[in-house]
Each structure stands twice: as C-alpha cells, then as structure tokens.
Write a protein that holds these residues in place. Structure first.
Motif, short mmCIF file in Angstrom:
data_model
loop_
_atom_site.label_atom_id
_atom_site.label_comp_id
_atom_site.label_asym_id
_atom_site.label_seq_id
_atom_site.Cartn_x
_atom_site.Cartn_y
_atom_site.Cartn_z
N ASP A 26 0.83 -1.22 0.00
CA ASP A 26 0.00 0.00 0.00
C ASP A 26 0.86 1.26 0.00
O ASP A 26 1.77 1.40 0.81
CB ASP A 26 -0.91 0.01 1.24
N GLU A 33 -3.80 3.31 -0.71
CA GLU A 33 -3.98 2.32 0.36
C GLU A 33 -5.18 1.45 -0.03
O GLU A 33 -6.30 1.95 -0.22
CB GLU A 33 -4.28 3.04 1.68
N THR A 60 -5.61 4.86 8.83
CA THR A 60 -4.50 4.30 8.04
C THR A 60 -3.26 5.14 8.29
O THR A 60 -2.18 4.63 8.58
CB THR A 60 -4.82 4.35 6.52
#
Ligand SMILES: NC(=O)c1ccc[n+]([C@@H]2O[C@H](COP(=O)([O-])OP(=O)(O)OC[C@H]3O[C@@H](n4cnc5c(N)ncnc54)[C@H](O)[C@@H]3O)[C@@H](O)[C@H]2O)c1
Ligand SMILES: O=C(O)[C@H](O)COP(=O)(O)O
Length: 643
Positions: A26, A33, A60
């Motif tokens: 990612d 991502e 994230t």
C-alpha cells in the motif's frame, strides 16, 4: 524514455548476488492504500461515504506514521468497513490501474528477478496477489493478511493467526522467512522501517513517490522519490537511463506556479528563488542544475555558463532571450527555449491602452483628480481614429498591434529590418527616419539584440513630429532615456509610455530610479507588458513542454539557439550527439557504429554555424564499447542516450 548524462552509468550489470527486496504494497507498490479504496467502493451511494472513508484514511495514516499501534489501526478500520466479497474484484481492477508509476515503468525488473522480491504487507492477500501477479511475483512471495467473511460474504475481520495482523507483524514475518544474504526494505510506513530497526534488514529505503511521512523519512538509510532511484543507486537494470528525480530545476523570477507543477509531475526536483539573482549569485547556484528557468531580468553570461556543470536546457519564461548568451550556451550544448507568442496579445493590449490614455492626457488628469483638482478641458487631447501609428519592428507583437490598431481606425506605418508580410492596409516605410517623420505615435517592438542599443536617441527623437508620442514596450536599452527625458521636458514630444528600462530593479523591494519620473504625460509601468494571468499561465505551460520534449525525445523544435529538428517517434534506442560543426564528425560517428555492427534505423542531422546536432536511432543490440567510442569522437560537446 529518459536520458543519460553519464553513459558509463547506463545499463549496469546487476549487483551479484542481488539482495532480497522486501517491498511494501500500500502506497509503495501501488499509489494508494487498498483498504481506503475498498471503503470507497463499499460505501458507494452511502450518505456517510465521505465521512467514513475520511475516518478510515485517518486511521490508516496514524497506523503508518506510528502514532497508533498497527493492530489497533487495522481493527478500527475493519470495524468501519462495510465491505463484501463481491467488492474485491472491483478493487483489484482499480488497484491494477494505480500501481506506482516507477514500478510500472520497471516491470521488466520484477519479471527478471521474481525470486528476489517479496511483497510483505499488512494489507490483504485477496487484493495484493492478483495485482503483483501481473509483474511476475508469485503467490508464495506475497506475505499479507487474509480477510474473514461471514456466510453472506461480508468481510468481518482478519485472520488473527496471521503474524502480520499483530503489532510488529512485519518483524515476525521476516524472522519466519529467515532470508540469508542482504535484505533491503522499501516502504512508506513506520512498520517497514521497524524491520531494519530489528536488525532484519541491511537497509531501509523510504519510498516517497506517493506519500512522504516525516517520521519514516527521518529514519531511512536512503529516500527514494522513485523506484528508478533505487535501481540507479544499486546499479540494477532499469528502464530509464537516469532517474528523473536527479534532474534539478532552478526557477528564478517567479514564473507561474504551473511551471513548477509540470516539472514536478515529470518527477524532477524543483527549486525556486523569488526575484532574480545577479551574476555572482547565479554562479553559486547553478552547479548541479540541469534546467534553469528565468525571465527577462536574469543575465545568463559566459561566466555563469562556465559554472553550469550539468546544464541541459535554459527556459526563458518570456519572449526576449537577449539576457542569455545564446552562442556560449550553444557551444556548451545547452539548448535554450522561450515562449515566443504566449504574451504577445498582452503587450498589444497594453500598447493600445497606452495610446488612448496618452492621446487623452490621462497621466496628467487622473493624479489631479486624486488631488481634488477638477481640470475639464479638451486641450492637447485627440481621438486616435485616423492618426498615424508608426510601428518599429513588425514581428509578432508589431504585426498583431497593426491589425488591432487598424480595427480602431488608425493608419499604420511600419519599419522592419527584415522583409515582412504587410497586414491589412499597413504601409511599409523603407527607413526609420521615413517612419519617424510621419507618425503621430511611434511604438517600438524590435527585439533586444545589442545593435538596437539607443536605436532611438536624440537625433531620432528630433525627427519625430512635434507633439508626437513614443511608446517603448520592447527593451530598455533601445531608447536613450536621457535624450527622451530631454525631448519630453522641452515639449517636443507630447507624451511617452515606457515599460522597460536599461536598469530594472531586481525585486519589488528595490526602488525605481529614472530621469523619466515626474515628467508630464508620461506613463511608467514596471515591465508588465507580458504580466497578465493568461500570458503567464500560457508561458508556464509552453516552456516546460518544450524542455521536457527535448529531454525525452531530443526534439529541438522552437529552440532559439539549437538547430531545429522535429523528430519522428523514437525507435528502440536514440543516440543524441551534439558536436562542434567541423567536417567529418558524422562520418566518424557512423564509422564507430559500423565497426561495432550497429544497425541504424534512422538518422537525422542539422547544423548551424557553430554546432551539429545528430540523432541516430539504433536497434536494441549494442554494447557499452559503442557508447564509450561515441563519447570519444573528436569534437563531441555532449552525448546522451534515450532508451
Ligand atoms: N514589455 C514586455 O513585457 C514585453 C513582453 C513581450 C515582449 N517584449 C519585447 O518586445 C519585443 C518584440 O517582441 P516580438 O515577440 O514581437 O519579437 P519578434 O522577434 O517577433 O519581432 C521583432 C522584430 O523586430 C525587427 N527588428 C529588429 N531590429 C530592428 C531594427 N533595428 N529596426 C527595425 N526592425 C527591427 C525584427 O526583424 C523582427 O521582425 C522584444 O524586444 C521582446 O523582448 C516585451
Ligand atoms: O520578453 C518578454 O516576454 C517580456 O519582456 C516579459 O518579461 P518578463 O517575463 O520578465 O516580464
């Protein structure tokens, strides 16, 4: 395609043995991502889509920068994610289109060394495996989490037995892998760095092509703006001959921001210095710069060029190029590009406005009004309809002004040293005096060549009709300013508009001095003829496009100092050779190619008095000896290869 300034660095042999590369997925292998994208797909049509996706993205980011433990970040994200099995194929298709550009560019590297690359990710196998498979990376080299699903296919969480779902998961995974030999980790996140911190990798490369996290960059052994840079540093085979992030651009005098945007989008490093630099300052800054962007003020002299050890091209973000030593640049193989028509209209509009303002004596009337004085009178004011406009220099600006001036009823006379197409009803004058003696308004649009210094001096001003008006929007040195000031003071001239000066302040903080200050019916402007939003935007697109085309293809169309060649699409490799224009160089180039049995697919040559520019497209098969020999051909100025 890319270029090689130092061909010995091109097409290196792979380091042996090749280290194991542990690559994050990612925001490293792909630009995005995966979980964020999945959320976006799963929440399509949902009223809270933006809010939930935003929350997931924030989690994230906290996980990646190390401000939240990884397992917590993952749990919280999955709890927010209403995704289902059928969303995964959609995600995979999306991710395939969002693989990082430098990874896509170097696909052949992955195909060539599949056994040395592992994708180690805290993302999910279900979407990683099919994306990396396209690059020849097998499933057993993908180490990632797996989703859990309920009976209806809804994603419920992750397999807790997978080590990658835990804090420090990548460290545990690398221990399990137990690789022998050198291990290099490439990633954008803190968990990637932790592998190196735990002593399980020799080097950690922060990959910043998609995102740059301060905490991660600070701990990296090296920062990689692209995968090309990794390959270049490690002398591994790569598609580009030189990483674009190594090309440094220096922009002076504030060109529109679009210029920096375009260069950055190409992957170049861009530095800007507001205002200009004087010769000494520029000599200090020019070392290592590949592309220099300037406007009308910066003097690029021979001394500056002597210090320019890596300069490939100069962009004049304006029309004039008299501030650049074009011949010296050419002799050093530095191509110069400008924007020959991007601000033409802006200057024409300014000139027309000035003619009307001066004909109505507005420079005197407006300040009086500001001072509270009402001075209503027709004295010295006239219409421009029917008046004779004398245009000196009938190039792009002069000829366009000719059309516009006729449209408002003026009679146009022009004088140019070159033969020019006569537009509309414009009348050509054979000499400058012939024009000066007839025109009610004289406007200068000659180029800034040295010979034009004091083109209009006391003698020429004396030839002008009493009460006539003079405009200089061309270059400051074209008019003898003290003589103009005297002609205005004496009342011989009825007014003037001057936008350009022999000396112009370097920045807006410096004061402006001139004999013209305070004189009646004189419009003074700070070199703004081309300073409109439209012109600056056009220039900022035009010049970088020309330069990037030159770097990427060798095309020199519209260069102001190089032989102009518009090249066909490149076939296989392209050799670009710039040499002093002496007899026999082309023959020597071809002798080298023939001696090494290199097949020429196409060859293009153009010369001017000083240099020869020869482009040779050759087939794939050639060895480094050819390149070395070509570099050594006598009279070579610069040589580069485009793969
Ligand atoms: N004020 C500003 O902000 C601004 C903006 C853009 C351009 N400029 C300047 O305007 C000028 C004209 O620009 P352009 O794009 O029209 O250039 P151009 O090169 O298209 O035209 C210049 C013309 O002048 C002619 N010429 C040169 N010397 C001459 C002489 N002594 N007598 C007669 N003719 C002569 C040339 O043959 C040519 O036709 C340039 O000096 C440029 O730098 C100023
Ligand atoms: O040559 C030009 O285009 C004009 O003189 C404008 O110059 P500038 O970009 O420095 O305003």
């Amino acid at each position: 395609m890319g270029f090689v300034p130092d061909i010995t660095a091109a097409m290196p042999q792979p380091t042996t043995p090749l280290p194991y590369l542990i690559i994050d997925f990612d925001s490293t292998f792909t630009q995005v991502e995966g979980l964020d994208e999945l959320a976006d797909i799963a929440l399509q049509g949902h009223p809270d889509r933006e809010k939930v996706v935003g929350e997931i993205r924030a989690l994230t980011d906290r996980g990646m920068s190390g401000s939240l433990s990884f397992s917590e970040s993952l749990q919280q994200r999955l709890a927010l994610l209403p995704a289902r099995r059928e969303h995964l194929p959609v995600l995979v298709e999306q991710l395939k289109g969002k693989v990082s550009e430098s990874i896509v560019r170097n696909r052949s590297f992955f195909e060539r060394f599949p056994g040395r690359v592992y994708i180690v990710s805290s993302g999910f196998r279900e979407f990683i495996e099919p994306v990396v498979a396209d690059f020849g990376i097998q499933a057993d080299h993908v180490l990632a989490n797996t989703f859990t699903f309920d009976q209806d296919g809804r994603i419920t969480g992750f397999d807790p037995d997978n080590v990658l779902s835990r804090d420090g998961g990548k460290i545990l995974q690398l221990r399990e892998l137990d690789l022998s030999g050198d291990v290099y980790v490439l990633g954008d996140g803190y968990t990637d760095y932790q592998i190196r911190e735990a002593g399980l990798a020799n080097r950690f490369y922060a990959f910043t092509e998609n995102i740059s996290r301060e905490a991660v960059v600070a701990r990296a052994d090296e920062v990689l703006p692209s995968f090309d840079e990794f390959l270049y540093q490690n002398k591994l085979p790569m598609t580009l001959s030189y990483p674009k992030n190594r090309i440094k651009v220096l922009l002076l005098e504030n060109p529109d921001v679009r210029a920096a945007e375009l260069f950055r989008a190409e992957g170049y490093q861009v530095d800007s210095v507001p205002g200009g630099l004087d010769e000494e300052e520029l000599m200090e800054r020019i070392e290592g710069v590949s592309i220099l962007g300037i406007r009308s003020k910066t003097q690029v002299t021979q001394r500056v060029l002597d210090k320019a050890n890596r300069l490939i091209a100069i962009g004049a973000f304006c029309i004039g190029t008299n501030q650049i030593d074009l011949t010296e640049a050419m002799k050093r193989g530095v191509a110069v590009f400008n924007a020959p028509f991007s601000n033409t209209r802006s200057v024409v509009e300014l000139a027309l406005g000035e003619i009307i303002m001066l004909a109505r004596r507005i420079p005197e009337k407006s300040p009086k009004m500001h001072a509270g004085e009402w001075d209503k009178s027709a004295k010295g004011s006239f219409e421009i309809r029917g008046k004779k406009l004398g245009i000196v220099g009938y190039g792009n600006i002069g000829s366009q002004l000719s059309v516009v001036a006729e449209a408002v009823g003026m009679q146009v006379l022009y004088y140019d040293v070159a033969e020019k197409l006569q537009l509309g009803n414009a009348v050509r004058c054979r000499t400058l005096p012939e024009l000066l003696q007839q025109a009610d308004i004289v406007t200068l649009h000659v180029d800034g060549r040295k010979d034009n210094t004091n083109l209009i001096g006391a003698a020429e001003l004396a030839m002008m009709k009493p009460g006539a008006i003079l405009l200089n929007n061309a270059r400051g040195h074209v008019v003898d300013v003290p003589a103009l000031a005297a002609a205005l003071r004496s009342g011989h001239l009825g007014g003037a508009a001057v936008d350009v000066f022999p000396y112009e302040p370097k920045t807006n903080d410096e004061g402006f001095e001139s004999e013209l200050r305070g004189l009646p019916n004189v419009l003074l402007t700070p070199h703004i003829g081309g300073s409109t939003a439209e012109a600056q935007r056009n220039i900022a697109e035009f010049v970088p496009e020309r330069i990037m085309q030159y770097i990427n293809t060798g095309n020199t169309q519209q260069s102001v100092n190089f032989p102009n060649i518009q090249l066909p699409t490149q076939q296989a490799h392209r050799l670009i050779h710039i040499h002093a224009n002496v007899p026999g160089v082309l023959a020597r180039i071809n002798n080298v190619l023939a001696a090494h049995h290199v097949n020429i697919l196409g060859q293009y040559l153009k010369t001017n008095e000083q240099i020869g520019y020869v482009i040779t497209d050759i087939n794939q098969e050639y060895d480094q000896e050819v390149i070395k020999a070509l570099r050594e051909v006598e009279h070579t100025i610069k040589f580069r290869v485009l793969y």
